[in-house]
Design a protein around this motif. Structure first.
Motif, PDB file in Angstrom:
ATOM      1  N   TYR A  89      -4.677 -12.674  -7.381  1.00 52.77           N
ATOM      2  CA  TYR A  89      -3.318 -12.137  -7.225  1.00 52.77           C
ATOM      3  C   TYR A  89      -2.615 -12.847  -6.054  1.00 52.77           C
ATOM      4  CZ  TYR A  89      -5.663  -9.378  -3.576  1.00 52.77           C
ATOM      5  OH  TYR A  89      -6.389  -9.003  -2.473  1.00 52.77           O
ATOM      6  N   ARG A 136      -6.553 -13.127  -0.024  1.00 49.82           N
ATOM      7  CA  ARG A 136      -7.289 -13.931   0.954  1.00 49.82           C
ATOM      8  C   ARG A 136      -8.351 -13.070   1.600  1.00 49.82           C
ATOM      9  NH1 ARG A 136      -5.184 -17.053   4.388  1.00 49.82           N
ATOM     10  NH2 ARG A 136      -3.151 -17.426   3.458  1.00 49.82           N
ATOM     11  N   CYS A 137      -9.208 -13.734   2.328  1.00 50.61           N
ATOM     12  CA  CYS A 137     -10.302 -13.045   2.992  1.00 50.61           C
ATOM     13  C   CYS A 137      -9.829 -12.572   4.367  1.00 50.61           C
ATOM     14  CB  CYS A 137     -11.457 -14.031   3.139  1.00 50.61           C
ATOM     15  SG  CYS A 137     -12.947 -13.252   3.686  1.00 50.61           S
ATOM     16  N   ASP A 138     -10.434 -11.510   4.871  1.00 52.41           N
ATOM     17  CA  ASP A 138     -10.082 -11.088   6.228  1.00 52.41           C
ATOM     18  C   ASP A 138     -11.259 -11.260   7.186  1.00 52.41           C
ATOM     19  OD1 ASP A 138     -11.596  -9.011   5.325  1.00 52.41           O
ATOM     20  OD2 ASP A 138     -10.034  -7.488   5.483  1.00 52.41           O
ATOM     21  N   ASN A 151     -10.595  -0.528 -11.578  1.00 57.93           N
ATOM     22  CA  ASN A 151     -10.218   0.851 -11.877  1.00 57.93           C
ATOM     23  C   ASN A 151      -8.760   0.880 -12.325  1.00 57.93           C
ATOM     24  OD1 ASN A 151      -9.770   3.712 -11.755  1.00 57.93           O
ATOM     25  ND2 ASN A 151      -9.018   3.445  -9.653  1.00 57.93           N
ATOM     26  N   ILE A 162       1.329  -0.427  -8.331  1.00 60.08           N
ATOM     27  CA  ILE A 162       0.755   0.879  -7.957  1.00 60.08           C
ATOM     28  C   ILE A 162      -0.431   0.605  -7.048  1.00 60.08           C
ATOM     29  CG2 ILE A 162      -0.307   3.018  -8.783  1.00 60.08           C
ATOM     30  CD1 ILE A 162       1.056   2.591 -11.476  1.00 60.08           C
ATOM     31  N   GLY A 181      -3.744  -0.286  -1.084  1.00 53.88           N
ATOM     32  CA  GLY A 181      -4.983  -0.586  -0.355  1.00 53.88           C
ATOM     33  C   GLY A 181      -4.953  -2.058   0.052  1.00 53.88           C
ATOM     34  N   SER A 235      -5.691  -4.801  -1.485  1.00 57.64           N
ATOM     35  CA  SER A 235      -5.111  -5.731  -2.467  1.00 57.64           C
ATOM     36  C   SER A 235      -3.600  -5.578  -2.498  1.00 57.64           C
ATOM     37  CB  SER A 235      -5.674  -5.470  -3.865  1.00 57.64           C
ATOM     38  OG  SER A 235      -7.078  -5.533  -3.856  1.00 57.64           O
ATOM     39  N   GLY A 236      -3.120  -4.330  -2.589  1.00 51.73           N
ATOM     40  CA  GLY A 236      -1.678  -4.090  -2.633  1.00 51.73           C
ATOM     41  C   GLY A 236      -0.992  -4.604  -1.379  1.00 51.73           C
ATOM     42  N   ARG A 286       0.712   6.230  -3.196  1.00 45.11           N
ATOM     43  CA  ARG A 286       0.211   7.609  -3.178  1.00 45.11           C
ATOM     44  C   ARG A 286      -0.182   8.016  -1.763  1.00 45.11           C
ATOM     45  NH1 ARG A 286      -4.399   9.276  -7.374  1.00 45.11           N
ATOM     46  NH2 ARG A 286      -5.717   8.043  -5.981  1.00 45.11           N
ATOM     47  N   LEU A 323       4.889   8.626  -3.907  1.00 42.95           N
ATOM     48  CA  LEU A 323       4.335   9.496  -4.953  1.00 42.95           C
ATOM     49  C   LEU A 323       3.936  10.868  -4.401  1.00 42.95           C
ATOM     50  CD1 LEU A 323       2.182   6.882  -6.932  1.00 42.95           C
ATOM     51  CD2 LEU A 323       4.503   7.674  -7.432  1.00 42.95           C
ATOM     52  N   ALA A 346      -2.825  -2.154  -8.525  1.00 42.50           N
ATOM     53  CA  ALA A 346      -3.621  -2.580  -7.351  1.00 42.50           C
ATOM     54  C   ALA A 346      -4.450  -1.369  -6.965  1.00 42.50           C
ATOM     55  CB  ALA A 346      -2.698  -3.009  -6.221  1.00 42.50           C
ATOM     56  N   THR A 347      -5.094  -0.804  -7.984  1.00 45.23           N
ATOM     57  CA  THR A 347      -5.721   0.513  -7.848  1.00 45.23           C
ATOM     58  C   THR A 347      -7.230   0.438  -7.597  1.00 45.23           C
ATOM     59  OG1 THR A 347      -5.574   0.517 -10.257  1.00 45.23           O
ATOM     60  CG2 THR A 347      -4.009   1.896  -9.080  1.00 45.23           C
ATOM     61  N   GLY A 348      -7.704  -0.730  -7.220  1.00 51.45           N
ATOM     62  CA  GLY A 348      -9.068  -0.821  -6.720  1.00 51.45           C
ATOM     63  C   GLY A 348     -10.146  -0.811  -7.792  1.00 51.45           C
TER      64      GLY A 348
HETATM   65  P1  NAP Z   1      -8.350   0.426  -2.822  1.00 47.39           P
HETATM   66  O1  NAP Z   1      -8.575   0.171  -1.418  1.00 47.39           O
HETATM   67  O2  NAP Z   1      -9.219   1.404  -3.523  1.00 47.39           O
HETATM   68  O3  NAP Z   1      -6.830   0.856  -2.974  1.00 47.39           O
HETATM   69  C1  NAP Z   1      -6.356   1.345  -4.204  1.00 47.39           C
HETATM   70  C2  NAP Z   1      -4.942   1.837  -4.039  1.00 47.39           C
HETATM   71  O4  NAP Z   1      -4.502   2.330  -5.289  1.00 47.39           O
HETATM   72  C3  NAP Z   1      -4.820   2.986  -3.052  1.00 47.39           C
HETATM   73  O5  NAP Z   1      -3.604   2.870  -2.379  1.00 47.39           O
HETATM   74  C4  NAP Z   1      -4.844   4.203  -3.961  1.00 47.39           C
HETATM   75  O6  NAP Z   1      -4.233   5.341  -3.436  1.00 47.39           O
HETATM   76  C5  NAP Z   1      -4.055   3.671  -5.137  1.00 47.39           C
HETATM   77  N1  NAP Z   1      -4.346   4.415  -6.337  1.00 47.39           N
HETATM   78  C6  NAP Z   1      -5.513   4.524  -6.987  1.00 47.39           C
HETATM   79  N2  NAP Z   1      -5.381   5.304  -8.066  1.00 47.39           N
HETATM   80  C7  NAP Z   1      -4.093   5.708  -8.085  1.00 47.39           C
HETATM   81  C8  NAP Z   1      -3.338   6.534  -8.974  1.00 47.39           C
HETATM   82  N3  NAP Z   1      -3.904   7.127 -10.015  1.00 47.39           N
HETATM   83  N4  NAP Z   1      -2.032   6.724  -8.692  1.00 47.39           N
HETATM   84  C9  NAP Z   1      -1.469   6.147  -7.619  1.00 47.39           C
HETATM   85  N5  NAP Z   1      -2.125   5.348  -6.747  1.00 47.39           N
HETATM   86  C10 NAP Z   1      -3.428   5.143  -6.997  1.00 47.39           C
HETATM   87  O7  NAP Z   1      -8.426  -0.919  -3.699  1.00 47.39           O
HETATM   88  P2  NAP Z   1      -8.118  -2.415  -3.224  1.00 47.39           P
HETATM   89  O8  NAP Z   1      -6.858  -2.469  -2.503  1.00 47.39           O
HETATM   90  O9  NAP Z   1      -8.272  -3.273  -4.424  1.00 47.39           O
HETATM   91  O10 NAP Z   1      -9.282  -2.729  -2.218  1.00 47.39           O
HETATM   92  C11 NAP Z   1     -10.627  -2.405  -2.538  1.00 47.39           C
HETATM   93  C12 NAP Z   1     -11.534  -3.084  -1.566  1.00 47.39           C
HETATM   94  O11 NAP Z   1     -11.648  -4.460  -1.909  1.00 47.39           O
HETATM   95  C13 NAP Z   1     -11.054  -3.103  -0.139  1.00 47.39           C
HETATM   96  O12 NAP Z   1     -11.247  -1.906   0.530  1.00 47.39           O
HETATM   97  C14 NAP Z   1     -11.852  -4.254   0.421  1.00 47.39           C
HETATM   98  O13 NAP Z   1     -13.156  -3.882   0.687  1.00 47.39           O
HETATM   99  C15 NAP Z   1     -11.829  -5.230  -0.743  1.00 47.39           C
HETATM  100  N6  NAP Z   1     -10.702  -6.160  -0.580  1.00 47.39           N
HETATM  101  C16 NAP Z   1     -10.733  -6.979   0.503  1.00 47.39           C
HETATM  102  C17 NAP Z   1      -9.707  -7.832   0.736  1.00 47.39           C
HETATM  103  C18 NAP Z   1      -9.758  -8.722   1.931  1.00 47.39           C
HETATM  104  O14 NAP Z   1     -10.729  -9.328   2.244  1.00 47.39           O
HETATM  105  N7  NAP Z   1      -8.731  -8.788   2.661  1.00 47.39           N
HETATM  106  C19 NAP Z   1      -8.603  -7.854  -0.121  1.00 47.39           C
HETATM  107  C20 NAP Z   1      -8.594  -7.016  -1.222  1.00 47.39           C
HETATM  108  C21 NAP Z   1      -9.642  -6.155  -1.442  1.00 47.39           C
HETATM  109  P3  NAP Z   1      -5.114   6.470  -2.707  1.00 47.39           P
HETATM  110  O15 NAP Z   1      -5.423   5.921  -1.338  1.00 47.39           O
HETATM  111  O16 NAP Z   1      -4.265   7.655  -2.725  1.00 47.39           O
HETATM  112  O17 NAP Z   1      -6.361   6.654  -3.537  1.00 47.39           O
END
Ligand code: NAP
Length: 551
Positions: free
Chosen positions: A56, A60-62, A153, A187, A190, A192-193, A212, A365, A393-395
């Protein structure tokens, strides 16, 4: 040795590995070096795992590049040239591709193939892995290198199938890229978003951010990697890698500054560090002026003491309001009701500034949830948003999802999903009782996602390879975690998490499985530290594989 193919099209190898990300690639190389025949099965068209799928914009990595890289081969470390302090996804993917070429990995990987089932035959002590192409692979050892954050997800929102625009997930981004010059909705805010939103905002006609839960995010301060820093790392890589291996988070905490330039360490006892909650208002403001977001690293009482944590949250809120011009939008972006340190730390570039752009709208939301997806957009309780592209971007269904999506059956046909119905139980995050010769890399109960994951992966891979070597050398056919050892490890994983913000009662995160409706609430990773975990794994081996049954 090479794989054997029989008339019934069953491939027979010494080890089958699922996934060709950083774990699967190193497993293939390591096991090959040990003289095993290996077949790796990978759903993508190439290597890279997380870095293959998460393309996306802004990905990038952190973790600093010089430390977010393999340490197992000194020459590899010397020859690869990172360009940024923290690398972007295309560069990390190129690194993975370089590793695949350098160690000639691709010839033993079946790409574009997804494993759908794996079952253990106790009589023959063999795993049979079945793929969506109908292939069958048999091996005494099966290793799941499926990643902790790989099962995307997509929440069940009514009407999604009706949407006539394009639906995307950040964790399965199209290889050919996407034209985002239109009305885009995203959406999720986290990691990614937060990374994607500022970059998409620059391309989109209109961007609607459906949020949310507002999160805590800190400036990444990324920059080009200075040649002298890179050089200093390379000259000291052996020490850096050794420090990483034994640290609690997989970071060396090594400084590229010439040691001679450093001040001599102070003698005598160190004065106690002040606690954030002990500072009065003026001192707190001064601390913010001095350290900015660095304050969250400096005052570590924030992560243990609720009063300090609340003081830090107040300071954070002030920062959000100082950057975001519209006070209502700033309010909506301010995290409330849960402590900083509960969710995964997020790093960003211009996240809050993006909400000052005229083409960006924040949809809170909490003021009105999404009720349905219509043919033309997203309907919430407060309005309808017309979209051409909807991005989730719901993880991920973290740590367990990728394993549970495979029909995994152990001894006597027992299903993993049944064994884990009340939450995952593993021994060291490496094995599940009842599943002999099955290993999980970065499984639940391992430090993995709380550490620099490549360092965690290398530890797992080396432990698994050494264990398989031990079995083969000693004429042993199987290794299996005992149920008692797995129970006790589960208790330990839970115990060490107590008292941290990760498990605060108001905390909901994927670490707790709280992002997936119906998933048992349980703290999934091991927070005791990678160094301590490594020492425990080594001790278990020294004690004759304590907690494992070898037959
Ligand atoms: P995430 O941290 O799980 O974030 C998901 C987002 O989607 C949250 O804001 C969540 O809100 C929202 N969401 C989920 N279901 C929803 C729904 N039904 N309605 C509305 N909003 C909803 O996922 P991610 O951002 O992909 O990151 C996952 C993990 O991947 C990170 O914690 C990290 O470990 C890794 N990652 C790392 C990097 C990096 O190195 N920089 C980058 C990307 C990802 P809620 O908080 O309310 O659940």
């Amino acid at each position: 040795m090479t794989a054997t193919e029989t008339a019934e099209d069953v491939v027979r190898v010494d080890a089958v590995v699922v996934g060709a990300g950083f774990a699967g690639m190193y497993l293939l190389h390591k096991l090959r070096q040990d003289g095993l025949s290996v077949r790796v099965v990978e759903a993508g068209t190439d290597v890279g795992g997380t870095w293959y799928w998460n393309r996306y914009p802004g990905a990038r990595c952190d973790v600093p590049s010089m430390e977010y890289s393999y340490g197992f081969d000194a020459e590899l470390g010397q020859e690869w040239e990172w360009t940024e302090l923290m690398a972007a996804q295309p560069e990390i993917l190129r690194y993975a591709q370089h590793v695949a070429e350098r160690f000639d990995l691709r010839r033993d990987i079946s790409f574009s193939t997804r494993v759908v089932a794996a079952s253990f035959d106790g009589g023959r002590a063999r795993w049979t892995v079945t793929t969506d192409r109908g292939d069958r692979i048999e091996a005494p050892f099966c290793i799941m290198a499926t990643g902790a954050l790989s099962a995307a997800n997509i929440p069940e929102v009514p009407g999604l199938e009706r949407f006539t625009g394009r639906v995307l997930h950040t964790g399965a981004w199209p290889k050919e890229g996407v034209d985002l010059g239109c009305r885009v909705g995203i959406i999720g805010t986290g990691s990614s978003g937060v990374q994607a939103i500022p970059v998409i905002a620059e391309q989109a006609e209109q961007l609607f951010v459906f949020q949310r839960t507002p999160g805590f995010t800190f400036p990444a301060n990324n920059k080009p990697l200075r040649p002298d820093v890179k050089q200093a790392y390379k000259e000291n890589y052996a020490e850096v890698r050794e420090r990483q291996r034994h640290s609690s988070t997989g970071f060396s905490n090594w400084s590229p500054i010439n040691k001679a330039d450093k001040k001599a360490p102070a003698t005598g006892p160190r004065p106690p560090r002040p606690k954030l909650r002990e500072l009065d208002e003026q001192q707190r403001q001064e601390a913010w002026q001095q350290y900015g977001f660095g304050l969250f690293n400096r005052f570590t009482d924030i992560y243990k003491d609720p009063a300090s944590n609340a003081a830090a949250c107040d300071l954070y809120a002030e920062h959000v309001h100082a950057v975001v011009q519209d006070p209502d939008v700033a309010d909506a972006l301010t995290p409330v009701g849960y402590p900083v340190g509960c969710k995964r730390q997020v790093l960003d570039t211009n996240f809050y500034e993006t909400f000052n752009r005229p083409n960006v709208t924040l949809v809170d939301l909490r003021k009105g949830a999404i009720t349905e997806i219509t043919e033309t957009g997203v309907q919430t309780e407060t309005g309808h948003y017309e979209l051409d592209i909807l991005i989730f971007a719901t993880g991920f269904d973290a740590m367990t999802g990728a394993l549970e999506r495979i029909d995994l059956r152990g001894r006597d046909g027992v299903r993993l999903t049944d064994v884990w119905a009340e939450g995952p139980r593993t021994y060291l995050g490496l094995q599940v009782a009842g599943f002999p010769n099955l290993f999980t890399v970065t499984g639940p109960g391992s430090p993995s996602v709380l550490a620099n994951v490549i360092v965690a992966i290398e530890q797992h891979v080396e432990w698994i390879a050494d264990t398989i070597g031990h079995l083969r050398r000693n004429g042993l056919r199987t290794i299996e975690a005992t149920a008692e050892a797995a129970e006790e490890w589960g208790r330990h994983v839970n115990d060490v998490a107590q008292g941290t913000m990760y498990v605060a009662p108001t905390c909901n995160s994927w670490y707790l499985g709280a992002n997936i409706p119906g998933k048992p609430r349980m703290f999934l990773p091991y927070v005791g530290g990678l160094g301590r975990y490594r020492a425990r794994c080594d001790e278990i081996v020294a004690n004759g594989y304590e907690g494992f049954a070898l037959a």
